[in-house]
Scaffold this active site. Sequence first.
Site: not given
Length: 446
Positions: A49-52, A67, A169
């Site tokens: 869903f994302s890059t950090v 994020k 999770d």
Amino acid sequence: MSCSASSGSEEEDEGVDSYRKGGYHAVRVGDSFAGGRYIAQRKLGWGQFSTVWLAYDTQCSKYVALKIQKSAPQFAQAALHEIEVLSAIADRDPSNSKYVVRLINHFKHTGPNGQHLCMVLEFLGDSLLRLIRYNRYKGIDLNKVREICKCILIGLDYLHSELGIIHADLKPENILLFSTIDPSKDPIRSGLTPILERPEGNPNGGVTMSVIEKKLKRRARRAVARLSGTRASMGVVGGTPKSERCLDAIDVGCKLVDFGNACWADKQLAEEIQTRQYRAPEVILRSGYSSSVDMWSFACTAFELATGEMMFTPKSGQGFSEDEDHLALMMELLGKMPRKIAIGGAQSKDYFDRHGDLKRIRRLKYRPLDRLLVDKFKFSDTDAHEFAKFLCPLLDFSPEKRPTAQHCMQHPWLNIKNLNQNELKGESNVDKVDVGMSKLQINVGQ
């Protein structure tokens, strides 16, 4: 699955294909966000869903994890949900003492691929998965495992008792150490000077170079591996035996991260939750779930820390599915599933007959947890017995019988002080058991 607060995904590269409309935002070192408050320093990781990114907060003069969510509507929706959960977590814990990652800020950022929701989180270190790998999958000293378990349980108790949140999770990848294993990777301990503007002379701000360097390093590593192939196959790499590393200097204080899949206990979003190996039986059978699913995942995580291996690694085979193999592995370790539970879920008919026996996997090889710890992982009888007594109640097939995080924190195993394994080297197993017992009696007597 979204990305951890700072370690990001454990894979190497998210690939360039997702840098398009609706996808990731392309970041360059020195880029600024939120009206110049946050400056990108280097990429920490990525998720579906994302890059950090490691970023420098110019307003507070400190490093943070930034994020940046993909921009398509479904990703924006997921980010809004995560922000809602993280805001509730931060609001009820003003002293930041509950071992859960802290949301500092959130804002929108518009780029060529759309509008991206961004979360600013406290900067943390490596994941427990990295720690397991760093220790070469050897199993971490039980005293360290206890310290880690205490942090996780305080975090889970806070989520479950005070907030009514299910993490959904929990796994080693989603638990981050306070600091990095390698001090040179920590921006504060390494004395890193923050980058406050885009480096001159490189339109890509150093990103392209780092990709090229990574490729060259990978090529060099492969060449070295080919040259030393024979030694490596003998368990010797670079002339050193492949033994476990010393973790004494590493602070194993840690926090729960990645709330992209979390839900409110009274407002569940998804039927299928949890990463496969840490999934509770009631999720596979679709018989409804509660916060006790996190306790099942916690037990799987504690086992993995102590042994270096996952508790369950199901695979599909001829005539049976991954789910059915997973249920069979559970029963081989924990005993037969009570009929009422086996046939009580919406998916039960896919796997069990009306007697509560698996339809396609008929022969099970039972081996209880304490025997597995002794036979396969060479635990002393005492360590195996005590650790199994701690884990087995958490792995009850009846979700309502599993102890809560709060209950779990009172367990005697968390307060046993074990002699370091190195101190026991060279002694027979009988000696080890005697030493373990006397040590146990001293603690009980205190």
